[in-house]
Design a protein around this motif. Structure first.
Motif, PDB file in Angstrom:
ATOM      1  N   ILE B   8      -0.212   8.450   3.112  1.00  0.00           N
ATOM      2  CA  ILE B   8       0.158   9.658   3.869  1.00  0.00           C
ATOM      3  C   ILE B   8      -0.597   9.708   5.197  1.00  0.00           C
ATOM      4  N   VAL B   9      -1.890   9.431   5.140  1.00  0.00           N
ATOM      5  CA  VAL B   9      -2.700   9.451   6.366  1.00  0.00           C
ATOM      6  C   VAL B   9      -2.178   8.435   7.377  1.00  0.00           C
ATOM      7  N   GLU B  10      -1.806   7.256   6.898  1.00  0.00           N
ATOM      8  CA  GLU B  10      -1.307   6.218   7.798  1.00  0.00           C
ATOM      9  C   GLU B  10       0.087   6.575   8.328  1.00  0.00           C
ATOM     10  N   GLN B  11       0.975   6.959   7.442  1.00  0.00           N
ATOM     11  CA  GLN B  11       2.361   7.248   7.847  1.00  0.00           C
ATOM     12  C   GLN B  11       2.419   8.413   8.838  1.00  0.00           C
ATOM     13  N   LEU B  12       1.575   9.407   8.605  1.00  0.00           N
ATOM     14  CA  LEU B  12       1.597  10.615   9.439  1.00  0.00           C
ATOM     15  C   LEU B  12       0.622  10.535  10.615  1.00  0.00           C
ATOM     16  N   ASN B  13      -0.055   9.398  10.720  1.00  0.00           N
ATOM     17  CA  ASN B  13      -0.976   9.179  11.845  1.00  0.00           C
ATOM     18  C   ASN B  13      -2.013  10.298  11.945  1.00  0.00           C
ATOM     19  N   LEU B  14      -2.598  10.628  10.801  1.00  0.00           N
ATOM     20  CA  LEU B  14      -3.599  11.707  10.762  1.00  0.00           C
ATOM     21  C   LEU B  14      -4.977  11.112  11.080  1.00  0.00           C
ATOM     22  N   GLN B  15      -5.198  10.848  12.357  1.00  0.00           N
ATOM     23  CA  GLN B  15      -6.383  10.072  12.730  1.00  0.00           C
ATOM     24  C   GLN B  15      -7.704  10.799  12.526  1.00  0.00           C
ATOM     25  N   GLU B  16      -7.646  12.111  12.380  1.00  0.00           N
ATOM     26  CA  GLU B  16      -8.899  12.844  12.194  1.00  0.00           C
ATOM     27  C   GLU B  16      -9.073  13.318  10.750  1.00  0.00           C
ATOM     28  N   VAL B  17      -8.286  12.741   9.848  1.00  0.00           N
ATOM     29  CA  VAL B  17      -8.385  13.098   8.436  1.00  0.00           C
ATOM     30  C   VAL B  17      -8.657  11.827   7.639  1.00  0.00           C
ATOM     31  N   LYS B  18      -9.659  11.886   6.763  1.00  0.00           N
ATOM     32  CA  LYS B  18      -9.916  10.755   5.876  1.00  0.00           C
ATOM     33  C   LYS B  18      -9.182  11.013   4.560  1.00  0.00           C
ATOM     34  N   PRO B  19      -8.595   9.980   3.984  1.00  0.00           N
ATOM     35  CA  PRO B  19      -7.822  10.194   2.739  1.00  0.00           C
ATOM     36  C   PRO B  19      -8.609  10.956   1.681  1.00  0.00           C
ATOM     37  N   GLU B  20      -9.883  10.612   1.552  1.00  0.00           N
ATOM     38  CA  GLU B  20     -10.671  11.253   0.493  1.00  0.00           C
ATOM     39  C   GLU B  20     -10.951  12.735   0.776  1.00  0.00           C
ATOM     40  N   LYS B  30       1.497  24.266   6.246  1.00  0.00           N
ATOM     41  CA  LYS B  30       1.002  25.571   6.717  1.00  0.00           C
ATOM     42  C   LYS B  30      -0.529  25.627   6.693  1.00  0.00           C
ATOM     43  N   ASP B  31      -1.087  26.549   5.921  1.00  0.00           N
ATOM     44  CA  ASP B  31      -2.529  26.773   5.979  1.00  0.00           C
ATOM     45  C   ASP B  31      -3.358  25.698   5.291  1.00  0.00           C
ATOM     46  N   GLY B  32      -2.693  24.795   4.599  1.00  0.00           N
ATOM     47  CA  GLY B  32      -3.438  23.732   3.926  1.00  0.00           C
ATOM     48  C   GLY B  32      -3.826  22.650   4.921  1.00  0.00           C
ATOM     49  N   LEU B  33      -3.180  21.496   4.781  1.00  0.00           N
ATOM     50  CA  LEU B  33      -3.473  20.392   5.695  1.00  0.00           C
ATOM     51  C   LEU B  33      -2.806  20.609   7.057  1.00  0.00           C
ATOM     52  N   GLY B  34      -1.882  21.547   7.134  1.00  0.00           N
ATOM     53  CA  GLY B  34      -1.253  21.888   8.418  1.00  0.00           C
ATOM     54  C   GLY B  34      -0.114  20.982   8.828  1.00  0.00           C
ATOM     55  N   LEU B  35       0.504  20.324   7.863  1.00  0.00           N
ATOM     56  CA  LEU B  35       1.633  19.459   8.212  1.00  0.00           C
ATOM     57  C   LEU B  35       2.831  20.306   8.641  1.00  0.00           C
ATOM     58  N   ASP B  36       3.764  19.660   9.383  1.00  0.00           N
ATOM     59  CA  ASP B  36       4.948  20.387   9.851  1.00  0.00           C
ATOM     60  C   ASP B  36       6.224  19.697   9.365  1.00  0.00           C
ATOM     61  N   SER B  37       7.347  20.187   9.854  1.00  0.00           N
ATOM     62  CA  SER B  37       8.640  19.701   9.349  1.00  0.00           C
ATOM     63  C   SER B  37       8.868  18.218   9.663  1.00  0.00           C
ATOM     64  N   ILE B  38       8.347  17.757  10.803  1.00  0.00           N
ATOM     65  CA  ILE B  38       8.499  16.334  11.137  1.00  0.00           C
ATOM     66  C   ILE B  38       7.668  15.496  10.153  1.00  0.00           C
ATOM     67  N   ASP B  39       6.515  16.014   9.778  1.00  0.00           N
ATOM     68  CA  ASP B  39       5.701  15.313   8.778  1.00  0.00           C
ATOM     69  C   ASP B  39       6.452  15.210   7.447  1.00  0.00           C
ATOM     70  N   ALA B  40       7.176  16.278   7.103  1.00  0.00           N
ATOM     71  CA  ALA B  40       7.949  16.237   5.853  1.00  0.00           C
ATOM     72  C   ALA B  40       8.967  15.110   5.909  1.00  0.00           C
ATOM     73  N   LEU B  41       9.609  14.967   7.062  1.00  0.00           N
ATOM     74  CA  LEU B  41      10.583  13.872   7.204  1.00  0.00           C
ATOM     75  C   LEU B  41       9.899  12.515   7.093  1.00  0.00           C
ATOM     76  N   GLU B  42       8.686  12.424   7.647  1.00  0.00           N
ATOM     77  CA  GLU B  42       7.956  11.157   7.567  1.00  0.00           C
ATOM     78  C   GLU B  42       7.549  10.839   6.117  1.00  0.00           C
ATOM     79  N   ILE B  43       7.258  11.874   5.342  1.00  0.00           N
ATOM     80  CA  ILE B  43       6.934  11.626   3.924  1.00  0.00           C
ATOM     81  C   ILE B  43       8.187  11.143   3.182  1.00  0.00           C
ATOM     82  N   ILE B  44       9.336  11.701   3.559  1.00  0.00           N
ATOM     83  CA  ILE B  44      10.595  11.211   2.963  1.00  0.00           C
ATOM     84  C   ILE B  44      10.781   9.728   3.271  1.00  0.00           C
ATOM     85  N   VAL B  45      10.497   9.350   4.531  1.00  0.00           N
ATOM     86  CA  VAL B  45      10.589   7.933   4.922  1.00  0.00           C
ATOM     87  C   VAL B  45       9.601   7.106   4.103  1.00  0.00           C
TER      88      VAL B  45
END
Lengths: 203, 82
Positions: B8-20, B30-45
């Motif tokens: 997830i970190v790699e696919q979503l390019n979350l460069q300031e988040v460590k997997p652990e 939303k208030d959790g990790l703060g992902l958005d709708s484009i991130d949801a599409l990337e998780i589908i991919v």
């Protein structure tokens, strides 16, 4: 109707892995450093704390970073609806279009697709700074200072804006050139016109 | 789940988040990790590329993508059903 007079109150130039504000070199990276590393270094140096930066395409990163440098220590204090954005470049979003096209052969990347319009860079800048004013993006072979000063000057004349970020945001592969201007209705001795735009960026 | 977090970190390019740093049950949007709708599409991919899984019913999205644990459960269930 205002007479359209406005002033250049700041500039940011990013070229050759160097970042200038108002003609002064603020930061530089090694000349051999490639654009993605340069952009990451610039982000770490000037900003940080904005993780969405990493998801942007190079065009948006460059425009966003230049605006960050321009406004970091002196934000524009105008109503959001009165701050305009007028940008131009040569390659539109072709740099990202080609990378997106590569992904289409497998599974199209949604994250790349959203950057396949040149004016997305203005959206990223607007989100960051809360701008809601007039905006336009032109594509031309070279920076047309006459067009830029006339167009933005007209926005001032019509009182559609009280301040504006305008300039050139070009990137294609490893080649980039960015110069943005901060334009306000008052506050500087440098009158906003085509000649002064050219002089300001001759670094 | 550690591997899934890294993907997830790699696919979503979350460069300031460590997997652990991502909690198993932490909300991803939303208030959790703060992902958005484009991130949801990337998780589908990601699910399609890495696990060969397609989401048949988009309405299940919010439930499946709630956290890393719910995504992992969806992957496990789908692979078990294959």
């Amino acid at each position: 109707m205002h007479n359209g007079e406005a002033y250049i109150t700041g500039s940011c130039v990013i070229r050759n892995n160097r970042v200038y504000r108002d003609g002064t070199l603020l930061w530089e990276a090694p000349q051999e450093q490639e654009l993605p590393e340069f952009l990451r270094g610039g982000y770490d140096h000037f900003s940080g704390q904005y993780p969405k930066f990493h998801k942007m395409d190079p065009l948006s990163k460059l425009g966003w970073l230049a605006t960050e440098v321009l406004l970091k220590e002196q934000p524009l204090n105008y109503p959001a609806e009165k701050v305009g954005l007028v940008l131009a470049n040569r390659s539109a979003s072709l740099d990202t279009d080609l990378r997106y096209f590569d992904t289409v052969k497998d599974i199209a990347s949604p994250a790349l697709f959203v950057y396949t319009l040149s004016n997305i860079v203005m959206g990223e800048i607007s989100i960051r700074h809360g701008f809601k004013g007039e905006n336009a993006f032109f594509t031309a072979d070279t920076f047309d200072a006459g067009l830029m000063s006339a167009y933005v000057g007209q926005l001032f004349a019509e009182e559609a804006i009280a301040a504006c970020i305008c300039g050139w945001v070009e990137v294609m592969g490893p080649v980039y050139d960015i110069f943005l201007f901060r334009i306000e209705r008052s506050g500087s001795s440098v009158v906003f016109n085509a000649d002064n735009l050219q002089k300001t960026i001759s670094i | 789940m550690a591997a899934l977090k890294a993907q997830i970190v790699e696919q979503l390019n979350l460069q300031e988040v460590k997997p652990e740093e991502i909690g198993d049950d932490q909300p991803l949007f939303k208030d959790g990790l703060g992902l958005d709708s484009i991130d949801a599409l990337e998780i589908i991919v990601l699910l399609q590329q890495q696990y060969g899984i397609r989401i048949a019913n988009p309405e299940q999205g919010p439930e499946i993508f709630y956290s890393v644990r719910t995504i992992a459960a969806f992957i496990t269930a789908h692979q078990t059903n294959k």
